[in-house]
Design a protein around this motif. Structure first.
Motif, PDB file in Angstrom:
ATOM      1  N   LEU A  67      61.022  39.559 -28.148  1.00 39.20           N
ATOM      2  CA  LEU A  67      60.178  38.394 -27.880  1.00 39.20           C
ATOM      3  C   LEU A  67      60.153  37.430 -29.058  1.00 39.20           C
ATOM      4  CD1 LEU A  67      57.151  39.972 -25.973  1.00 39.20           C
ATOM      5  CD2 LEU A  67      59.019  38.612 -25.036  1.00 39.20           C
ATOM      6  N   ARG A  68      60.362  37.970 -30.257  1.00 37.47           N
ATOM      7  CA  ARG A  68      60.398  37.108 -31.446  1.00 37.47           C
ATOM      8  C   ARG A  68      61.641  36.206 -31.436  1.00 37.47           C
ATOM      9  NH1 ARG A  68      57.361  35.432 -34.999  1.00 37.47           N
ATOM     10  NH2 ARG A  68      58.129  36.323 -36.940  1.00 37.47           N
TER      11      ARG A  68
ATOM     12  N   VAL B 176      55.051  35.219 -16.697  1.00 34.12           N
ATOM     13  CA  VAL B 176      54.867  36.366 -17.588  1.00 34.12           C
ATOM     14  C   VAL B 176      53.602  37.129 -17.208  1.00 34.12           C
ATOM     15  CG1 VAL B 176      54.268  36.991 -19.939  1.00 34.12           C
ATOM     16  CG2 VAL B 176      56.185  35.467 -19.530  1.00 34.12           C
TER      17      VAL B 176
ATOM     18  N   GLU C 181      55.332  48.769 -26.784  1.00 30.92           N
ATOM     19  CA  GLU C 181      56.359  47.734 -26.672  1.00 30.92           C
ATOM     20  C   GLU C 181      56.991  47.434 -28.024  1.00 30.92           C
ATOM     21  OE1 GLU C 181      54.720  44.410 -24.587  1.00 30.92           O
ATOM     22  OE2 GLU C 181      54.356  45.622 -22.813  1.00 30.92           O
TER      23      GLU C 181
ATOM     24  N   ARG D   4      60.340  42.655 -30.889  1.00 25.00           N
ATOM     25  CA  ARG D   4      61.392  41.997 -31.647  1.00 25.00           C
ATOM     26  C   ARG D   4      62.182  41.048 -30.739  1.00 25.00           C
ATOM     27  NH1 ARG D   4      64.986  43.118 -36.251  1.00 25.00           N
ATOM     28  NH2 ARG D   4      66.963  42.218 -35.714  1.00 25.00           N
TER      29      ARG D   4
ATOM     30  N   ASN E 229      52.706  31.308 -19.804  1.00 24.48           N
ATOM     31  CA  ASN E 229      52.999  30.849 -18.442  1.00 24.48           C
ATOM     32  C   ASN E 229      52.637  31.929 -17.433  1.00 24.48           C
ATOM     33  OD1 ASN E 229      55.601  32.364 -17.478  1.00 24.48           O
ATOM     34  ND2 ASN E 229      55.905  31.889 -19.631  1.00 24.48           N
TER      35      ASN E 229
ATOM     36  N   THR F 286      62.362  34.492 -28.859  1.00 21.92           N
ATOM     37  CA  THR F 286      62.026  33.467 -27.873  1.00 21.92           C
ATOM     38  C   THR F 286      60.930  32.588 -28.483  1.00 21.92           C
ATOM     39  OG1 THR F 286      60.175  34.601 -26.834  1.00 21.92           O
ATOM     40  CG2 THR F 286      62.376  35.214 -26.068  1.00 21.92           C
ATOM     41  N   PRO F 287      60.614  31.462 -27.830  1.00 21.66           N
ATOM     42  CA  PRO F 287      59.567  30.602 -28.386  1.00 21.66           C
ATOM     43  C   PRO F 287      58.158  31.196 -28.292  1.00 21.66           C
ATOM     44  CG  PRO F 287      60.988  29.386 -26.874  1.00 21.66           C
ATOM     45  CD  PRO F 287      61.315  30.823 -26.711  1.00 21.66           C
ATOM     46  N   LEU F 288      58.004  32.366 -27.665  1.00 20.21           N
ATOM     47  CA  LEU F 288      56.656  32.916 -27.482  1.00 20.21           C
ATOM     48  C   LEU F 288      55.953  33.132 -28.817  1.00 20.21           C
ATOM     49  CD1 LEU F 288      54.560  34.055 -25.462  1.00 20.21           C
ATOM     50  CD2 LEU F 288      55.587  36.288 -25.819  1.00 20.21           C
TER      51      LEU F 288
ATOM     52  N   TYR G 208      51.104  36.044 -27.241  1.00 16.72           N
ATOM     53  CA  TYR G 208      51.434  37.367 -26.699  1.00 16.72           C
ATOM     54  C   TYR G 208      50.180  38.239 -26.639  1.00 16.72           C
ATOM     55  CZ  TYR G 208      53.277  42.170 -26.839  1.00 16.72           C
ATOM     56  OH  TYR G 208      53.517  43.501 -26.614  1.00 16.72           O
TER      57      TYR G 208
ATOM     58  N   GLY H 220      54.330  29.100 -25.194  1.00 14.48           N
ATOM     59  CA  GLY H 220      55.131  29.951 -24.317  1.00 14.48           C
ATOM     60  C   GLY H 220      54.313  30.602 -23.217  1.00 14.48           C
TER      61      GLY H 220
ATOM     62  N   TRP I  72      60.781  45.663 -27.917  1.00 13.06           N
ATOM     63  CA  TRP I  72      60.517  44.511 -27.055  1.00 13.06           C
ATOM     64  C   TRP I  72      59.840  43.377 -27.856  1.00 13.06           C
ATOM     65  CZ3 TRP I  72      62.171  42.363 -22.866  1.00 13.06           C
ATOM     66  CH2 TRP I  72      61.393  41.447 -22.161  1.00 13.06           C
TER      67      TRP I  72
ATOM     68  N   MET J 195      49.598  49.578 -24.894  1.00 17.98           N
ATOM     69  CA  MET J 195      50.955  49.157 -24.531  1.00 17.98           C
ATOM     70  C   MET J 195      51.578  48.252 -25.593  1.00 17.98           C
ATOM     71  SD  MET J 195      51.451  49.712 -20.807  1.00 17.98           S
ATOM     72  CE  MET J 195      52.446  48.329 -20.455  1.00 17.98           C
TER      73      MET J 195
ATOM     74  N   GLU K 166      53.489  40.984 -15.982  1.00 19.08           N
ATOM     75  CA  GLU K 166      52.679  41.953 -16.738  1.00 19.08           C
ATOM     76  C   GLU K 166      51.682  42.670 -15.818  1.00 19.08           C
ATOM     77  OE1 GLU K 166      52.930  43.096 -19.635  1.00 19.08           O
ATOM     78  OE2 GLU K 166      53.924  41.651 -20.948  1.00 19.08           O
TER      79      GLU K 166
END
Lengths: 263, 313
Positions: free
Chosen positions: A105-106, A25, A96, A103, A22, A108-110, A115, A20, A101, A92, A29
């Motif tokens: 992201l969990r 992101v 997060e 959760r 890229n 998504t495929p990230l 991360y 994930g 946040w 941070m 950030e």
């Protein structure tokens, strides 16, 4: 709703490459950090201001290693600024998490490891900016003197030393939830910097204080960061730098794994 | 449980696996048994409501379908895949009730951030337009109202064009109009083959918008049927009377009686036709202190959990 697939074929779907990771992101950030006024003050303004006030003290032109005392102070201030910035980036992660946040992201495929890598990369870039700001200020001030390769090498070594404080930031962020983490990290790092010989050389302290200082986390990295200039690196400073790095990473990993029980 | 082909709905889905398959799934948190042996198969394109009181195990079950929590026992499959694998392919998404947003980035950045993580995504502008938040795309999330934030969460969930959408109390905080638009969008998507599972504790919402209601209480599925079937279970009344040595067999034989319970000198009858029970009690027996009360949904849950499961289905 506009165009939507009419069928859902699970086998036609792919998993994104690199877990994930890229540039979109990474870009967002970094933009977040640069938009934060507090971060800008800590990253760019405070270390440069400290350099201007400490760097001009009496005896700045005395030789130190392959440069002068002003160069010695410049490297120290760069380390302080980068460490503070990296710690802010690290804290941070926990913030997060408390916002839910992580959760999100969990869902998504990230990959969670990716991360953390993105966060480490952001900490490095921001730390790099802090070092750049101090170096540019030093150049403009025109007092620091050292060979160019020493200038570059100490900046790069400083940058990697800041990862220790990114890990510390993650750890403290989990222990002290919310935005209060920086209220501890800010003064805490200043205190550790005094104790570790970043602001005042250790030989100006009494023996007792100096023996305590050898054990504190800023001492090791500051010796390592200045070693290209001083050509001195006591073995216990290296052990200190590696030891604290391992300890903070372990602490951060421990708090994070405890935390994911309920994402 | 293998995939049950017979349950595949006719709503344009061509795949063979059920959208969700839970087999003997349990989850314990220490001594707390949050979910106890749930078996559930959801066909592609179905809109299923997960109805139950707070603490019934709805959220825990959803977390297991999302792979956020591992079951203590049993097996969870989503479209024939392990939950984490389905998520990595963008096949499953969820809208949570609160949180889950970064406050210091804009609405567009939030969607771009999320979208960049998937291998397949719809265009950002299209998703923003569908969710009705194009106008606030450049606004910081912190400055968005609760309703706008909920629309943003919904936009994020639809980015990967998921085959299965999980919603945890989706319309909390929405006004009537927002709720109506929300559900009409959901229904349109389901018609194209998207499966929707939503948790709620409102019978009305479940009845209005779901094809099928799964009633969950104390970690178990206690009823599973259409809205009408579930409403019938919940819409009965309770007749209570003082009647020593009640003839429970005769009471149970009355039309519309679901359940007879004896507590000391009292008899409690759960019935759809409470009038018939009251008439019988007052005319054929020496019963006194007859009380008739409507069953609320909570009470329906309670009476259902007291039942033998085979009796309910």
């Amino acid at each position: 709703m506009t165009t939507l697939q009419t069928t859902f074929d699970p086998h036609a779907r792919r998993v994104p490459p690199l877990g994930g990771f890229n540039l979109t992101v990474l870009g967002i950030e970094l933009k977040r950090m640069l938009r934060n006024r507090r971060t800008i003050i800590f990253t760019l303004i405070l270390p440069a201001a400290l350099l201007l006030s400490f760097g001009g003290q009496k005896g700045w032109q005395d030789p130190a290693g392959s440069g002068n005392v002003a160069a010695y102070i410049l490297v120290s201030m760069g380390l302080y600024g980068a460490a503070l910035t990296a710690a802010a980036c690290g804290s941070m992660v926990a913030l997060e998490r408390s916002l839910g946040w992580s959760r999100q992201l969990r869902l998504t495929p990230l990959n969670p490891v990716v991360y953390i890598l993105i966060k480490a990369l952001v900490a490095l870039v921001m730390g790099g900016l802090a070092i750049l700001a101090v170096n540019a200020t030093g150049k403009l001030q025109g007092k620091a003197e050292m060979p160019t390769h020493v200038w570059v090498l100490s900046a790069v070594v400083t940058l990697f030393c800041t990862l220790t404080f990114a890990a510390l930031g993650v750890f403290v962020g989990y222990v002290v939830p919310g935005e209060n983490a920086m209220q501890i990290l800010g003064p805490g790092l200043a205190l550790l910097s005094f104790l570790g010989g970043v602001f005042i050389p250790l030989d100006q302290y009494s023996d007792a204080v100096r023996h305590i200082a050898y054990w504190t986390p800023m001492y090791g990295v500051s010796e390592v960061a200045r070693s290209p200039l001083t050509h001195e690196l006591p073995w216990y400073a290296l052990v200190n730098a590696i030891g604290w790095f391992a300890l903070f990473v372990a602490g951060a990993a421990w708090r994070m794994s405890k935390d994911t029980a309920r994402v | 449980m293998t995939s049950s082909m017979t349950e595949t709905s006719a709503r344009g889905f061509t795949g063979s696996e059920p959208a969700v398959s839970l087999t003997g799934v349990s989850k314990d948190f220490g001594h707390v048994h949050a979910v106890r042996g749930v078996d559930l198969t959801i066909a592609p394109g179905e809109i299923v409501a997960f109805l139950g009181p707070n603490g019934a195990g709805k959220t825990t079950t959803i977390d297991m379908i999302l792979g956020l929590t591992q079951p203590t026992a049993g097996e969870v499959e989503v479209l024939g895949l392990a939950p984490r694998h389905a998520i990595a392919r963008g096949l499953v998404s969820a809208v949570m009730q609160t949180g889950g947003l970064l406050k210091d980035i804009t609405v567009r950045e939030t969607v771009a951030y999320t979208g960049s993580l998937f291998a397949h995504t719809r265009s950002i502008d299209e998703v923003l337009a569908d969710a009705g938040i194009s106008g606030i795309a450049d606004r910081k999330v912190a400055k968005c109202s609760g309703g706008e934030q909920q629309r943003l969460r919904f936009a994020m969930a639809l980015l990967s064009d998921p085959a299965l959408l999980l919603l945890d109390e989706p319309t909390t905080g929405m006004d009537v109009e927002g709720r109506r638009t929300f559900w009409s969008t959901i229904r349109e998507d389901a018609a194209k083959g998207r499966t929707v599972l939503f948790a709620t504790h409102y019978l009305e919402e479940a009845d209005q918008y779901a094809d099928r209601i799964v009633l969950i209480s104390q970690g178990r599925i206690v009823a599973d049927g259409t809205g009408a079937e579930i409403k019938a279970l919940a819409s009965g009344r309770t007749v209570r009377a003082t009647l020593p040595d009640a003839d429970t067999a005769a009471l149970a034989a009355l039309g519309g009686v679901d359940h007879v319970e004896v507590r000391g000198d009292s008899v409690i009858v759960h019935a759809k036709d409470s009038d018939a029970v009251a008439r019988y009690l007052l005319t054929q027996t020496p019963a006194r202190d007859v009380e008739i009360a409507a069953k609320g949904i909570e009470e329906a849950f309670l009476s259902l959990t007291g039942h033998d499961e085979s009796e309910i289905r």
